[in-house]
Design an enzyme around this catalytic site. Structure first.
Site, PDB file in Angstrom:
ATOM      1  N   SER A  11       0.803  -1.230   0.000  1.00  0.00           N
ATOM      2  CA  SER A  11       0.000   0.000   0.000  1.00  0.00           C
ATOM      3  C   SER A  11       0.828   1.268   0.000  1.00  0.00           C
ATOM      4  O   SER A  11       0.301   2.355  -0.225  1.00  0.00           O
ATOM      5  CB  SER A  11      -0.938   0.006   1.216  1.00  0.00           C
ATOM      6  OG  SER A  11      -0.194  -0.011   2.424  1.00  0.00           O
ATOM      7  N   SER A 129      14.416  -7.743   4.268  1.00  0.00           N
ATOM      8  CA  SER A 129      14.979  -7.503   5.583  1.00  0.00           C
ATOM      9  C   SER A 129      15.409  -6.046   5.650  1.00  0.00           C
ATOM     10  O   SER A 129      14.659  -5.143   5.281  1.00  0.00           O
ATOM     11  CB  SER A 129      16.151  -8.461   5.846  1.00  0.00           C
ATOM     12  OG  SER A 129      16.709  -8.236   7.118  1.00  0.00           O
ATOM     13  N   TYR A 143      13.100  -4.636  16.437  1.00  0.00           N
ATOM     14  CA  TYR A 143      13.150  -4.561  14.972  1.00  0.00           C
ATOM     15  C   TYR A 143      14.389  -5.288  14.457  1.00  0.00           C
ATOM     16  O   TYR A 143      14.302  -6.139  13.556  1.00  0.00           O
ATOM     17  CB  TYR A 143      13.171  -3.100  14.521  1.00  0.00           C
ATOM     18  CG  TYR A 143      13.375  -2.932  13.030  1.00  0.00           C
ATOM     19  CD1 TYR A 143      12.323  -3.120  12.146  1.00  0.00           C
ATOM     20  CD2 TYR A 143      14.629  -2.601  12.514  1.00  0.00           C
ATOM     21  CE1 TYR A 143      12.506  -2.985  10.776  1.00  0.00           C
ATOM     22  CE2 TYR A 143      14.819  -2.462  11.151  1.00  0.00           C
ATOM     23  CZ  TYR A 143      13.754  -2.654  10.283  1.00  0.00           C
ATOM     24  OH  TYR A 143      13.948  -2.531   8.930  1.00  0.00           O
ATOM     25  N   LYS A 147      14.488  -8.797  12.091  1.00  0.00           N
ATOM     26  CA  LYS A 147      15.123  -8.864  10.776  1.00  0.00           C
ATOM     27  C   LYS A 147      16.271  -9.872  10.764  1.00  0.00           C
ATOM     28  O   LYS A 147      16.495 -10.565   9.769  1.00  0.00           O
ATOM     29  CB  LYS A 147      15.621  -7.473  10.369  1.00  0.00           C
ATOM     30  CG  LYS A 147      14.506  -6.481  10.077  1.00  0.00           C
ATOM     31  CD  LYS A 147      13.575  -6.965   8.984  1.00  0.00           C
ATOM     32  CE  LYS A 147      12.565  -5.898   8.572  1.00  0.00           C
ATOM     33  NZ  LYS A 147      11.645  -6.381   7.509  1.00  0.00           N
TER      34      LYS A 147
END
Length: 273
Positions: A11, A129, A143, A147
């Site tokens: 989006s 990633s 975060y 990843k």
């Protein structure tokens, strides 16, 4: 036969740009996102509502594409966000949400698409990633961890599925011209407890971020082209980067972890006084 690609997080930013690029190059593209109304539609472009943290939504996403096209050539696991904040302050339920979005969503969608890829004898899983999967900075622990998990998982998957004609590769973007960093800092401040002892760290990292964004030149269109290479290269790479600088910082962090830590600490100590 027209190639089919499924892209999550389509989006905005990189996902949206990738959807448009693949469609322009003749692919049939399915974009998935929670804000389905923001996904471009048109020739070769289809928008589907998708919440990667919801198993039923993931199942419906893949089923719809297979019902309509009978095959999926490439899955791009791009959906993700940054749940920032000091480790001590971030609620553990927010950390779980981070992993559900950045890691488990990609894992489930991949499990759903692998049987059809094995049956057709080919396929590509492109996992988005970040250089943050190898490098780190304060206030982004969950975060970075999500990843790093995605990268180790993707490498293991690649070994397991190569014999079926399927490859699993990683794209590691660095900084891009987008609102991602500002949104992450908003999350940091939301997670910060009142009178938190980590307030100076937040202010220092925010200062560092605001001072560096003006030098970022990479655009979503640049990353979309990297996505396309990762999806179509005949001779695949294990890692894809947009720039030499992104590749270099990852190599330094891997090869010289003590130097990277010392440099990062020195920068932060300069900002946090």
């Amino acid at each position: 036969m027209t190639k089919v690609v499924a892209i999550t997080g389509a989006s905005n930013r990189m996902g949206k740009a990738a959807l448009q690029l693949f469609a322009k190059r003749g692919w049939t593209v399915y974009g998935g996102a929670r804000r389905v109304e923001k996904i471009p539609t048109g020739t070769n472009m289809h928008a589907l509502k998708l919440d990667v943290t919801d198993s039923q939504s993931n199942q419906q996403f893949i089923k719809t594409i297979l019902d309509e096209q009978q095959h999926i050539d490439v899955l791009i696991n791009n959906a993700g966000y940054g749940e920032g904040g000091p480790i001590e302050d971030v609620p553990i339920e927010n950390a779980r949400k981070q992993f559900n979005t950045n890691f488990f969503g990609a894992a489930e969608l991949t499990k759903l698409v692998l049987p059809s890829m094995r049956a057709q004898g080919c396929g590509r899983i492109v996992n988005i990633s970040s250089i943050g999967g190898d490098v780190y900075m304060p206030l982004n622990s969950y975060y970075h961890a999500s990843k790093a998990a995605l990268q180790q998982w993707s490498d293991t998957l690649d070994v397991e599925v190569q014999k079926f004609g399927i490859r699993s590769v990683i794209v590691q973007p660095g900084g891009t011209q987008s609102s991602w960093g500002a949104i992450t800092m908003d999350n940091v401040r939301k997670n910060l407890k009142p009178d938190s002892v980590y307030q100076p760290f937040v202010d220092g990292v925010d200062q560092l971020f605001n001072g560096s964004t003006s030098t970022i030149t990479a655009t979503s269109a640049d990353l979309a082209r990297v996505f396309y290479s990762a999806a179509t290269d005949m001779k695949t790479k294990q890692r894809y980067f947009n720039s030499f600088g992104d590749r270099l910082i990852v190599r330094v962090a891997r090869a010289h972890p003590k130097f990277y830590r010392a440099a990062s600490t020195a920068i932060l100590n300069h900002l946090v006084r």
